[in-house]
Every structure is written in structure tokens, then in C-alpha cells.
Design an enzyme around this catalytic site. Structure first.
Site, PDB file in Angstrom:
ATOM      1  N   TYR A   5       3.400   2.229  -9.872  1.00 35.55           N
ATOM      2  CA  TYR A   5       3.980   3.447  -9.313  1.00 35.55           C
ATOM      3  C   TYR A   5       4.232   3.204  -7.819  1.00 35.55           C
ATOM      4  CZ  TYR A   5       5.608   8.132  -9.972  1.00 35.55           C
ATOM      5  OH  TYR A   5       6.436   9.222 -10.096  1.00 35.55           O
ATOM      6  N   LEU A   6       5.035   2.181  -7.589  1.00 36.46           N
ATOM      7  CA  LEU A   6       5.143   1.577  -6.262  1.00 36.46           C
ATOM      8  C   LEU A   6       5.818   2.496  -5.250  1.00 36.46           C
ATOM      9  CD1 LEU A   6       6.228  -1.989  -7.416  1.00 36.46           C
ATOM     10  CD2 LEU A   6       3.921  -1.140  -6.956  1.00 36.46           C
ATOM     11  N   GLU A  44       6.571   2.654  -0.591  1.00 36.25           N
ATOM     12  CA  GLU A  44       6.836   1.802   0.581  1.00 36.25           C
ATOM     13  C   GLU A  44       5.580   1.056   1.055  1.00 36.25           C
ATOM     14  OE1 GLU A  44       9.291   0.474   2.477  1.00 36.25           O
ATOM     15  OE2 GLU A  44      10.517   1.201   0.833  1.00 36.25           O
ATOM     16  N   GLY A  45       4.399   1.636   0.822  1.00 35.05           N
ATOM     17  CA  GLY A  45       3.158   0.938   1.189  1.00 35.05           C
ATOM     18  C   GLY A  45       3.040  -0.377   0.437  1.00 35.05           C
ATOM     19  N   HIS A  46       3.202  -0.305  -0.895  1.00 35.75           N
ATOM     20  CA  HIS A  46       3.164  -1.528  -1.703  1.00 35.75           C
ATOM     21  C   HIS A  46       4.278  -2.492  -1.271  1.00 35.75           C
ATOM     22  CE1 HIS A  46       1.612   1.524  -4.770  1.00 35.75           C
ATOM     23  NE2 HIS A  46       0.614   0.677  -4.683  1.00 35.75           N
ATOM     24  N   GLN A 100     -12.244  -1.222   0.419  1.00 34.53           N
ATOM     25  CA  GLN A 100     -11.844  -2.201  -0.603  1.00 34.53           C
ATOM     26  C   GLN A 100     -11.511  -3.540   0.048  1.00 34.53           C
ATOM     27  OE1 GLN A 100      -9.068  -1.449  -4.081  1.00 34.53           O
ATOM     28  NE2 GLN A 100      -7.595  -2.187  -2.593  1.00 34.53           N
ATOM     29  N   SER A 127       0.154   6.495  -4.484  1.00 35.24           N
ATOM     30  CA  SER A 127       0.669   6.892  -5.800  1.00 35.24           C
ATOM     31  C   SER A 127       0.114   8.258  -6.173  1.00 35.24           C
ATOM     32  CB  SER A 127       0.264   5.868  -6.855  1.00 35.24           C
ATOM     33  OG  SER A 127       0.621   4.566  -6.431  1.00 35.24           O
TER      34      SER A 127
HETATM   35  P1  AMP Z   1      -2.923   0.482  -5.403  1.00 41.84           P
HETATM   36  O1  AMP Z   1      -1.707   0.361  -6.255  1.00 41.84           O
HETATM   37  O2  AMP Z   1      -3.173   1.867  -4.906  1.00 41.84           O
HETATM   38  O3  AMP Z   1      -4.131  -0.165  -6.016  1.00 41.84           O
HETATM   39  O4  AMP Z   1      -2.627  -0.357  -4.084  1.00 41.84           O
HETATM   40  C1  AMP Z   1      -2.255  -1.716  -4.144  1.00 41.84           C
HETATM   41  C2  AMP Z   1      -2.278  -2.284  -2.752  1.00 41.84           C
HETATM   42  O5  AMP Z   1      -1.382  -1.566  -1.920  1.00 41.84           O
HETATM   43  C3  AMP Z   1      -3.654  -2.183  -2.094  1.00 41.84           C
HETATM   44  O6  AMP Z   1      -3.894  -3.355  -1.330  1.00 41.84           O
HETATM   45  C4  AMP Z   1      -3.497  -0.979  -1.210  1.00 41.84           C
HETATM   46  O7  AMP Z   1      -4.355  -0.997  -0.085  1.00 41.84           O
HETATM   47  C5  AMP Z   1      -2.057  -1.112  -0.766  1.00 41.84           C
HETATM   48  N1  AMP Z   1      -1.542   0.177  -0.310  1.00 41.84           N
HETATM   49  C6  AMP Z   1      -1.580   1.365  -0.972  1.00 41.84           C
HETATM   50  N2  AMP Z   1      -1.059   2.355  -0.218  1.00 41.84           N
HETATM   51  C7  AMP Z   1      -0.690   1.779   0.954  1.00 41.84           C
HETATM   52  C8  AMP Z   1      -0.095   2.273   2.159  1.00 41.84           C
HETATM   53  N3  AMP Z   1       0.232   3.564   2.313  1.00 41.84           N
HETATM   54  N4  AMP Z   1       0.142   1.397   3.164  1.00 41.84           N
HETATM   55  C9  AMP Z   1      -0.187   0.095   3.033  1.00 41.84           C
HETATM   56  N5  AMP Z   1      -0.751  -0.436   1.918  1.00 41.84           N
HETATM   57  C10 AMP Z   1      -0.994   0.391   0.896  1.00 41.84           C
END
Ligand code: AMP
Length: 278
Positions: free
Chosen positions: A29-30, A32-34, A151, A184
């Protein structure tokens, strides 16, 4: 871009890559952070592997595993133009076949506080899946968001303790224009909850302002942050003014601190953090 769903096929595809391999593990559920992690990895590595796996082992009973948002087709459309070589999308059965019984537990205060206290077993699930993914993908570098500060530290500890040959690259938190950290889980928010969700970032900014103004008593700062969160109708799990490396609570601010917050806005449990230098 190759989409791979089994561990043997992932190993085969990996073996064909020459040069440095960057790896971005995600739950899909990507946003801009991802994508910022993927772009950074693209700049620094010859090849790129992204995994999409909603890891059941890191969700507690009653948490949002079932309703966690998923949209594989959309995720693949977002990854395709970024030059990703392989997207690894295993099923839970592929990662945890019948008889699976080996777990990695990061012990000690780092894993027990904050998220560890409110989500028992969460980091055990994270550490286990991350170690498995590193063994399967065998990347040179792996990219993690500072958004999930605890984490990130736990993965560092895991990699150091188990001598896993991978370089961890931390990446800055990407925010919406109003400051809300992208997540997400933001999709759980109704329009009015979405407006109130800015409370977390506001609380972090207020901590920063207080520290820049010379306040050194961390408990006073924590109280003010909690008050601010409550004014927005957020239900606080924790606020913390912590040492940036150990994440142990600080009483008197004498150097850089990490402000962390976890709070519920409606149905969404949100987390955020900010590194503050006095
Ligand atoms: P997730 O899908 O939530 O497990 O996140 C996967 C990776 O993306 C992890 O390393 C998170 O820390 C990173 N991530 C999630 N949200 C953000 C964000 N807003 N900015 C930067 N990295 C993010």
C-alpha cells in the site's frame, strides 16, 4: 520488473543480479515514504529488490492484520517506473510454512519500551521476518525509514548481533503538506480524523520549540505534548523524550533527544518522531 512469489524463484532471480543489490522491505500500500526509500536505493545500488509482505507475525491479536490496506496492482504500477528489478511478494504460507518454529527475539530495554510495551511480540515478528528476508534476498544495502525509529534501531541491533552482512541506510520521514507522517494506516482516517491527525506532528514541533526556548525538564515537555494531543482528541499511548541511540527516557535535556509519540486518532494508531537538538 520481475514479480516473484516463492523463495526458490527469488533466490534464482537474485543469483542473476551482478553488482550491488539494494533492498527495501515493505508491507505494501505504497506511498511517497516508501517510494523515497526506493529512489534512494536506486541512486546507490546497481540493482533493486522491493518486498511486499503484510507480516502476520508482527501483528498482535485484535490488531489490524486483516484490515491492513492492500492493493498489489497499484503498488506494482508505482514501482515499475522507478527501475525496480525484482518485487518479492510471498504468501504467509511461503514465509511461515507448517512447522515453522524459529523466532528472533531482540531482548533488553530497546525492544521492551515504547512500541514493545504496547505491542507485545511486535518486534519479535519484525526481527524474524527481516532476518528471513535478508537471508532470502542477500542485499548489500537495505533502506529503512526513520519514521519507524525504534524498528530501525532494532534492525541495527539484529544485524550487529547476528553478523548479517548488510549495510543499513536510514531515510528521513516523508510528510504530508500539513506535517502528518505518511503511513499506509492514514487510510483508516475519516476526513475530520485526518485533520486532527496532525496533532502528532504538532506535539513533536511543540517539544522542539520548548527545547529551543531553553526548557530542559523532559517530564514538563512530555506533559505539554500529552495535553496538546488530548486537545486534538487523540488518545495517547505514549509520549517520550528519549536518548537517540538507546531510546531510554531522558529526564534532563543535555544533548540531542528523540521525541516519540504513539496515539490513536479514531480507528488509527499512529506513530511519529522527531530528532531535536538543543
Ligand atoms: P511499512 O510498509 O509501513 O512496513 O514501511 C516500510 C518501510 O517504509 C519502513 O522502513 C518504514 O520505516 C518506511 N516508511 C514508512 N512510512 C514512511 C515515511 N512517511 N517516510 C519515510 N519512510 C517511511
Amino acid at each position: 520488473m520481475q514479480v516473484v512469489r516463492t523463495i526458490p524463484l527469488m533466490r534464482e532471480a537474485r543469483a542473476r543480479l551482478t553488482g550491488t543489490v539494494g533492498f527495501v522491505p515493505t508491507m505494501g500500500y505504497l506511498h511517497e515514504g516508501h517510494l523515497s526509500l526506493v529512489r534512494r536505493a536506486k541512486q546507490e545500488c546497481h540493482h533493486l529488490v522491493v518486498s511486499i509482505f503484510v507480516n502476520p507475525a508482527q501483528f498482535g491479536p485484535g490488531e489490524d492484520y486483516q484490515r491492513y490496506p492492500r492493493d498489489e496492482a497499484r503498488d506494482l504500477c508505482l514501482l515499475e517506473p522507478l527501475g525496480v528489478d525484482i518485487v518479492f511478494i510471498p504468501t504467509p504460507e511461503e514465509m511461515y510454512p507448517e512447522g515453522f518454529c524459529t523466532w528472533i527475539d531482540v531482548t533488553g530495554p530497546l525492544a521492551q519500551r515504547l512500541e514493545g510495551a504496547f505491542r507485545p511480540g511486535h518486534f519479535r515478528g519484525v526481527a524474524t521476518v527481516v532476518a528471513k528476508l535478508f537471508n532470502i534476498v542477500q542485499p548489500h544495502r537495505t533502506y529503512f525509514g526513520e519514521k519507524d525509529a525504534q524498528q530501525l534501531r532494532i534492525v541495527r541491533q539484529l544485524v550487529a548481533d547476528l553478523n548479517i552482512p548488510v549495510e543499513i541506510v536510514p531515510c528521513p520521514t516523508i510528510r504530508e503538506p500539513d506535517g502528518l507522517a505518511m503511513s499506509s494506516r492514514n487510510t483508516y482516517l475519516s476526513p475530520s480524523e485526518r485533520e486532527r491527525a496532525v496533532a502528532l506532528y504538532r506535539a513533536l514541533l511543540s517539544a522542539q520549540e520548548m527545547i529551543k526556548a531553553g526548557l530542559r525538564d523532559a517530564s514538563q515537555i512530555r506533559r505539554q505534548m500529552e495535553d496538546l494531543l488530548r486537545q486534538y482528541g487523540a488518545k495517547v499511548d505514549y509520549v517520550s523524550i528519549a536518548h537517540p541511540d538507546t531510546l531510554e527516557e531522558v529526564e534532563r535535556i543535555e544533548g540531542p533527544v528523540l521525541a516519540l509519540v504513539a496515539a490513536w486518532v479514531g480507528p488509527a494508531r499512529l506513530i511519529d518522531n522527531l530528532l531535536i537538538k538543543p
